[in-house]
Design a protein around this motif. Structure first.
Motif, mmCIF file in Angstrom:
data_model
loop_
_atom_site.group_PDB
_atom_site.id
_atom_site.type_symbol
_atom_site.label_atom_id
_atom_site.label_comp_id
_atom_site.label_asym_id
_atom_site.label_seq_id
_atom_site.Cartn_x
_atom_site.Cartn_y
_atom_site.Cartn_z
ATOM 1 N N ARG A 253 -61.088 6.731 -60.451
ATOM 2 C CA ARG A 253 -60.836 6.795 -59.012
ATOM 3 C C ARG A 253 -61.720 7.833 -58.345
ATOM 4 N N ALA A 254 -61.970 8.919 -59.033
ATOM 5 C CA ALA A 254 -62.806 9.979 -58.458
ATOM 6 C C ALA A 254 -64.217 9.484 -58.158
ATOM 7 N N VAL A 255 -64.732 8.575 -58.999
ATOM 8 C CA VAL A 255 -66.098 8.059 -58.784
ATOM 9 C C VAL A 255 -66.070 6.690 -58.110
ATOM 10 N N GLY A 256 -64.887 6.202 -57.729
ATOM 11 C CA GLY A 256 -64.782 4.951 -57.008
ATOM 12 C C GLY A 256 -65.019 3.713 -57.836
ATOM 13 N N SER A 257 -64.742 3.762 -59.137
ATOM 14 C CA SER A 257 -64.978 2.625 -60.019
ATOM 15 C C SER A 257 -63.767 1.703 -60.028
ATOM 16 N N VAL A 258 -63.850 0.619 -59.260
ATOM 17 C CA VAL A 258 -62.750 -0.346 -59.184
ATOM 18 C C VAL A 258 -62.550 -1.037 -60.533
ATOM 19 N N VAL A 259 -63.662 -1.396 -61.187
ATOM 20 C CA VAL A 259 -63.583 -2.102 -62.465
ATOM 21 C C VAL A 259 -62.825 -1.281 -63.499
ATOM 22 N N MET A 260 -63.152 0.009 -63.605
ATOM 23 C CA MET A 260 -62.524 0.850 -64.614
ATOM 24 C C MET A 260 -61.048 1.101 -64.288
ATOM 25 N N VAL A 261 -60.725 1.288 -63.005
ATOM 26 C CA VAL A 261 -59.322 1.495 -62.643
ATOM 27 C C VAL A 261 -58.498 0.260 -62.994
ATOM 28 N N ALA A 262 -59.030 -0.923 -62.693
ATOM 29 C CA ALA A 262 -58.306 -2.154 -63.015
ATOM 30 C C ALA A 262 -58.156 -2.316 -64.531
ATOM 31 N N ARG A 263 -59.215 -2.010 -65.263
ATOM 32 C CA ARG A 263 -59.181 -2.171 -66.723
ATOM 33 C C ARG A 263 -58.197 -1.188 -67.351
ATOM 34 N N MET A 264 -58.258 0.070 -66.937
ATOM 35 C CA MET A 264 -57.353 1.067 -67.500
ATOM 36 C C MET A 264 -55.903 0.807 -67.079
ATOM 37 N N SER A 265 -55.706 0.265 -65.877
ATOM 38 C CA SER A 265 -54.350 -0.066 -65.437
ATOM 39 C C SER A 265 -53.754 -1.168 -66.312
ATOM 40 N N HIS A 266 -54.577 -2.160 -66.635
ATOM 41 C CA HIS A 266 -54.095 -3.241 -67.501
ATOM 42 C C HIS A 266 -53.729 -2.697 -68.882
ATOM 43 N N ALA A 267 -54.594 -1.818 -69.408
ATOM 44 C CA ALA A 267 -54.319 -1.238 -70.721
ATOM 45 C C ALA A 267 -53.035 -0.410 -70.689
ATOM 46 N N LEU A 268 -52.817 0.302 -69.589
ATOM 47 C CA LEU A 268 -51.621 1.133 -69.462
ATOM 48 C C LEU A 268 -50.361 0.263 -69.338
ATOM 49 N N ALA A 269 -50.470 -0.834 -68.585
ATOM 50 C CA ALA A 269 -49.307 -1.702 -68.374
ATOM 51 C C ALA A 269 -48.875 -2.397 -69.658
ATOM 52 N N THR A 270 -49.814 -2.639 -70.566
ATOM 53 C CA THR A 270 -49.492 -3.374 -71.801
ATOM 54 C C THR A 270 -49.309 -2.444 -72.996
ATOM 55 N N LEU A 271 -49.253 -1.155 -72.721
ATOM 56 C CA LEU A 271 -49.111 -0.187 -73.813
ATOM 57 C C LEU A 271 -47.697 -0.245 -74.394
ATOM 58 N N ASP A 272 -47.594 -0.331 -75.686
ATOM 59 C CA ASP A 272 -46.300 -0.386 -76.366
ATOM 60 C C ASP A 272 -45.995 0.949 -77.056
ATOM 61 N N GLY A 273 -44.736 1.112 -77.448
ATOM 62 C CA GLY A 273 -44.346 2.252 -78.263
ATOM 63 C C GLY A 273 -44.087 3.519 -77.489
ATOM 64 N N VAL A 274 -43.758 3.414 -76.205
ATOM 65 C CA VAL A 274 -43.484 4.613 -75.407
ATOM 66 C C VAL A 274 -42.004 4.630 -75.039
ATOM 67 N N GLY A 275 -41.508 5.809 -74.799
ATOM 68 C CA GLY A 275 -40.108 5.965 -74.437
ATOM 69 C C GLY A 275 -39.874 5.746 -72.951
ATOM 70 N N GLN A 276 -38.597 5.835 -72.562
ATOM 71 C CA GLN A 276 -38.220 5.543 -71.188
ATOM 72 C C GLN A 276 -38.842 6.531 -70.202
ATOM 73 N N GLU A 277 -38.845 7.799 -70.552
ATOM 74 C CA GLU A 277 -39.405 8.801 -69.630
ATOM 75 C C GLU A 277 -40.897 8.576 -69.419
ATOM 76 N N THR A 278 -41.610 8.305 -70.522
ATOM 77 C CA THR A 278 -43.045 8.040 -70.411
ATOM 78 C C THR A 278 -43.276 6.751 -69.633
ATOM 79 N N ARG A 279 -42.405 5.739 -69.843
ATOM 80 C CA ARG A 279 -42.564 4.480 -69.103
ATOM 81 C C ARG A 279 -42.397 4.707 -67.596
ATOM 82 N N THR A 280 -41.498 5.594 -67.226
ATOM 83 C CA THR A 280 -41.324 5.925 -65.800
ATOM 84 C C THR A 280 -42.597 6.554 -65.233
ATOM 85 N N GLN A 281 -43.194 7.439 -66.028
ATOM 86 C CA GLN A 281 -44.452 8.041 -65.592
ATOM 87 C C GLN A 281 -45.544 6.984 -65.441
#
Length: 430
Positions: free
Chosen positions: A260-288
């Motif tokens: 976001r700091a460098v305005g990279s839409v592609v990277m933000v979208a890619r990292m968001s997808h990776a974050l949304a599909t991340l498994d093995g996290v607890g409830q507090e981390t999921r809230t974050q």
């Protein structure tokens, strides 16, 4: 002591203590119009510019930038002036005062202004603006470090003043200021910078004063995006899921911020997808994660809208034949919207490139003609000046002849010389 040969680009109007700044056009073809517009004005090396208070004149050149210059000293020696700042930004503190005074007056406020001059620093490094309901401290350079602990005074920073990451996170945003040259003036622009967001710029008329202080249209968006608490550091004692998943989560958080700091839409979208599909996290981390994803989604929506508007403005600039605007927009398009273009976006960018290529040749031809016209006009001015000088010399010679030989000179010769003297005096002028 040698005279200072640096070119002076700014002056004040009317007197040495004036607060009315003026910037000289650098091109010869613009200076003629400037001289005509200010033929009744005087220009000064103002004391509020750190100058000597001497009167200035304009210097026209076709082979280098036009600039102000001091009038010669009466003794014929080069003028010595200790003014430190002489460039186009050397009067910015005066422009800031003028713009801020008008802006506050429109809101029914009357302000006082102080120009701070730190030790060994230029006059106007800091402009303090105070009125009944608030105060701003405008830092135009890095000479004075901004203070963040005084809630009664809000810092506004130039683009060259750094802000650390912790301050941006703690304050949510900071305001910046820049001055753009427009003709013979400088226009104030206010920017809002937030953590992991590019600075957004606005005209001063788009800004307002609220209970939070100086506000721009970007502030409301930032506050809305912060309507949920920012991600906290993971608490190890309550979140006992896989350390690898937690580590991966923090890495993705950081990469989204950097993208976001460098305005990279592609990277933000890619990292968001990776974050949304991340498994093995607890409830507090999921809230974050959900908080970060919501913030990223809002940012991506803003970037999409900005991208659409950018291509729309580019197409409009080409249709209107606005070369300068089209060139700037095409540069931005190629820099930040070069990926995943639609057919319509590709067509718009291609049409803009063809338009600019065609206009470049016309501009070069026009520039050559204008340069030749400026040279011809300058040569005509020099010729007229030489003719006046020659006429003045002949006036002096004729007067001496009449004084010395009037008693012995024939009347017809006297009348001839007096008639010639009248013509020469008219040609020499005042």
């Amino acid at each position: 002591m040698r005279a200072d040969k640096r070119r002076i680009q700014t002056a004040v109007l009317g007197g040495a203590g004036s607060e009315e700044p003026l910037m000289l056009p650098m091109e010869a073809i613009e200076l003629d119009a400037f001289r005509h517009a200010h033929e009744r004005d005087t220009f000064w090396c103002g004391t509020l510019l750190g100058g000597c208070g001497g009167q200035l004149t304009t210097k026209l050149y076709t082979d280098r930038s036009c600039h102000f210059a001091h009038h010669p000293d009466p003794d014929g020696l080069p003028h010595v002036c200790g003014r430190a700042a002489r460039g186009v930004n050397s009067a910015d503190h005066l422009y800031v005062k003028s713009a801020a005074a008008a802006w506050l007056a429109d809101r029914g406020e009357q302000a006082t202004f102080t120009y701070t001059r730190p030790e060994d620093g230029p006059l106007g490094s800091v402009v303090d603006v105070r009125w009944q309901h608030g105060a701003l401290r405008v830092h135009l350079d890095q000479t004075v470090a901004p203070g963040w602990d005084d809630d009664a005074v809000e810092p506004v920073l130039s683009t060259m003043v750094p802000v650390d990451r912790d301050t941006l996170i703690r304050r949510w945003y900071v305001h910046r200021i820049r001055l753009d040259s427009e003709g013979t003036a400088r226009r104030v622009r206010i920017g809002t910078e937030a953590f992991a967001r590019p600075t957004e710029w606005f005209a001063l008329d788009e800004c307002d004063m609220t209970e939070r202080g100086l506000s721009t249209p970007a502030v409301a968006r930032i506050i809305r995006s912060r309507s949920t608490p920012p991600p906290a550091r993971p608490a190890a004692r309550t979140d006992r899921k896989s350390p690898d998943a937690q580590t991966r989560t923090q890495v993705l958080f950081r990469r989204i911020e950097e993208a976001r700091a460098v305005g990279s839409v592609v990277m933000v979208a890619r990292m968001s997808h990776a974050l949304a599909t991340l498994d093995g996290v607890g409830q507090e981390t999921r809230t974050q994660i959900n908080t970060v994803l919501q913030d990223a989604k809002l940012w991506l929506q803003e970037q999409t809208a900005a991208r659409q508007e950018m291509f729309t403005q580019l197409s409009k600039a080409v249709a209107e034949g606005n070369v300068q605007k089209a060139r700037g927009l095409l540069t931005r398009v190629n820099a930040i919207a070069d990926h995943d273009r639609t057919d319509a976006e590709t067509q718009t960018a291609g049409a803009a490139a063809d338009f600019l290529a065609g206009m470049l040749g016309q501009q070069e031809e026009t520039a050559q003609k204008l340069h030749a016209a400026a040279e011809a006009k300058e040569e005509a001015r020099r010729k007229a000046a030489r003719q006046k000088t020659d006429a003045l010399q002949q006036v002096r010679t004729t007067l001496r002849t009449l004084r010395r030989h009037s008693r012995t000179m024939l009347g017809t010769e006297q009348r001839r010389r007096v008639a010639m003297l009248t013509e020469l005096a008219a040609e020499a002028g005042d």
